[in-house]
Every structure is written in C-alpha cells, then in structure tokens.
Design a protein around this motif. Structure first.
Motif, PDB file in Angstrom:
ATOM      1  N   ARG A  26      13.260  54.875  67.352  1.00 28.59           N
ATOM      2  CA  ARG A  26      13.130  55.842  66.280  1.00 28.59           C
ATOM      3  C   ARG A  26      14.206  56.356  65.538  1.00 28.59           C
ATOM      4  NH1 ARG A  26       8.108  59.801  68.628  1.00 28.59           N
ATOM      5  NH2 ARG A  26       6.397  58.395  67.603  1.00 28.59           N
ATOM      6  N   ALA A  27      15.309  56.449  66.511  1.00 25.30           N
ATOM      7  CA  ALA A  27      16.608  56.807  65.679  1.00 25.30           C
ATOM      8  C   ALA A  27      17.051  55.732  65.054  1.00 25.30           C
ATOM      9  CB  ALA A  27      17.591  57.368  66.796  1.00 25.30           C
ATOM     10  N   ALA A  28      16.936  54.497  65.336  1.00 25.86           N
ATOM     11  CA  ALA A  28      17.565  53.367  64.748  1.00 25.86           C
ATOM     12  C   ALA A  28      17.096  53.031  63.428  1.00 25.86           C
ATOM     13  CB  ALA A  28      17.540  52.252  65.740  1.00 25.86           C
ATOM     14  N   GLY A  29      15.841  53.624  63.276  1.00 26.99           N
ATOM     15  CA  GLY A  29      14.945  53.361  62.038  1.00 26.99           C
ATOM     16  C   GLY A  29      13.697  53.015  62.184  1.00 26.99           C
ATOM     17  N   ALA A  30      12.978  52.852  63.488  1.00 32.22           N
ATOM     18  CA  ALA A  30      11.655  52.157  63.745  1.00 32.22           C
ATOM     19  C   ALA A  30      10.598  52.943  63.189  1.00 32.22           C
ATOM     20  CB  ALA A  30      11.517  51.783  65.111  1.00 32.22           C
TER      21      ALA A  30
END
Length: 289
Positions: A100-104
């Motif tokens: 999520r932090a990476a953009g998922a």
C-alpha cells in the motif's frame, strides 16, 4: 511516518498473536464461520496450495531483491503469506502495508487485511477493511458474513442483524446465514423471527448444528416457557452431552426452582468439563490418567 505507524501496529499484532497462539477465537455458542458449506458456489478469493504459496513467496522475494518498491510483487507476497494461514499473518500484514505504501490499490487487499485483523483480534480494523471491500463487492459472501460476525462479537447487534437479513435475501438456500441470523435475533429479542430462522435451517440442512437446540431453548426461556426451554436444552444434551451452555442453563433453572441437589450435580459436571477442556487446550495430562 508510514513505517513508524506500521512498526507500532506490527508490535500490537505480534503481541496479540503471542497471547492468542496465532488465532484469537471469540465467543462460545455463536458459530460464526461456518456450520455448513455455502451452497451458492465457490469463493471468488484466491486459494493456493501450500507448495504454491511457498513458491510464490520465494519468487516474490527474489524479484523484490532487485525491485524493492514493486507494489505488484509486494501484493503477491502478502497474498502468498496469507494463504499459509494464521502463523504467517504477521508477515502477510507487513507485506500488505508495504504494498500500500508503494502505491498498491488492489481492492482485494481490503479483504485480506480484514480477515487477518479479525483473526488477530483487532475487530475495529477488521470491520473497517471488510466494509471497504464490500463497497466494491457488495455481494461477496465471505466478506459479508465475516463482517456480520465481527459486529456480533462486538455486541453491535443492530449492524449484525442488518447484514444477516441482507445475507438471507442474497443466499436464501444457505443454512449458515439463517442460523447466524437466528442467534442475532435472539440477542435482539426478535424471538418469533429467530424461531422461524431456525426452522429454515432445519428445512435446508435437515438438522440443527451444534447449539441449535440450545438456541431453541433460549427462545422458549425468553418467552417465559421454562418447561419448553428445559426440553430443548435436554435435546441438545442428548445429541451433545458435553455442551456446556445447555448444562449451565439447566443449572440456572434448577437453582431458580430450588432443586439444589440437581444444581450441584450439574455444577460439578460443568466444572469437570471445563477443567478437562483447559487441560486439552494446554496439553497438560490429566492427573488421574
């Protein structure tokens, strides 16, 4: 800030996992998930074999070695760890938060997070994630049932009742949702509706599951029909002699009626059963064995 927040959550999750032995089971008579296999078709969620889960974990880790910010690989890693079961939920949640932090933005992550938070004994987080998933997939059986069960265990009976009434409309041939609705309706004192729900279970499954006759007894007791309640509690014990809630209900009635000899006999049986179950759960041998 994201990594600090997750480190705090990870610490909480790890503490819960240690205390609960990897899976916190809440509730006694309420069989949340599930008495019977659903009859409405297969789950929409991914299922891996243990070998496939291990293979996908190694593959994702290998790719992340050279692409550490790949949200796709982190998502694959989270789902693969999820597939390995509760003992791997901490690793799964770690990978999921990194994804999520990476953009998922994969909608399925709401489902996996909800299931894991529920299993790890964090109901508010679970309800938040499952609710988000249901906004995208309002007819998902597993998410709706799990969310209803979370609400039930948190004594949010209005919310649980609303979801289960919705569930029986969507899956009218599934005895699981009818039985769980009956239990919720008993808590809500919707006793006639609860009795009708149990009849639907019998019609669909041919029998009541564990605790079913006990729930019939509770309906009778709450209606003031004590003799009918006793009969139902005894029916439960005929099928399942060690069903503690039914024994406790009969003990309470015996005390109320002044039959202290019967109450003491029931109390002893209850104490012995609880002691034996505690020994079984901890692996401690019986002193008399």
């Amino acid at each position: 800030m994201q990594s600090v927040r997750w480190q705090e959550q990870r610490s909480i999750l790890w503490d819960v996992a240690l205390v609960a032995g990897g899976l916190l089971l809440v509730g006694t008579t309420f069989r949340a998930y599930r008495f019977f296999e659903p009859t409405e078709g297969p789950s929409r969620h991914i299922v891996y074999s243990p070998a496939e889960a291990d293979h996908r974990i190694e593959s994702a880790k290998s790719y992340l070695g050279s692409h550490p910010d790949s949200y796709s690989a982190l998502t694959d890693l989270a789902i693969a760890y999820f597939q390995k079961g509760p003992d791997s939920y901490i690793d799964a949640m770690n990978a999921l938060e990194k994804a999520r932090a990476a953009g998922a933005t994969n909608d399925s992550l709401f489902y996996y997070a909800g299931v894991m938070y529920d299993a790890l004994g964090l109901p508010d987080y679970a309800a938040n994630e499952l609710s988000k998933y249901l906004r995208h997939y309002p007819d998902d059986y597993e998410s709706l049932v799990r969310l209803a069960n979370v609400y039930y265990r948190e004594n949010k009976f209005n919310e649980a009742q609303t979801l289960y009434r919705r569930a029986v409309q969507e899956w009218p041939k599934d005895p699981t949702v009818w039985f769980n609705l009956a239990v919720v309706n008993i808590e809500m004192k919707s006793l006639d509706e609860a009795a009708s729900d149990l009849q639907q279970v019998i019609k669909l499954a041919g029998q009541l599951p564990e605790g079913g006759y006990y729930q019939q007894g509770e309906i009778a007791r709450l209606k003031g029909l004590e003799d009918n309640a006793i009969q139902s509690y005894q029916q439960e014990l005929t099928v399942r002699p060690d069903y503690i809630p039914a024994l406790e209900a009969l003990e309470s009635i015996s005390k109320h009626r002044g039959d202290m000899k019967q109450a003491r006999a029931l109390q002893k049986k209850i104490t012995d059963l609880k002691h034996a179950k505690a020994q079984s759960a901890t692996g401690v041998p019986n002193a008399h064995g």
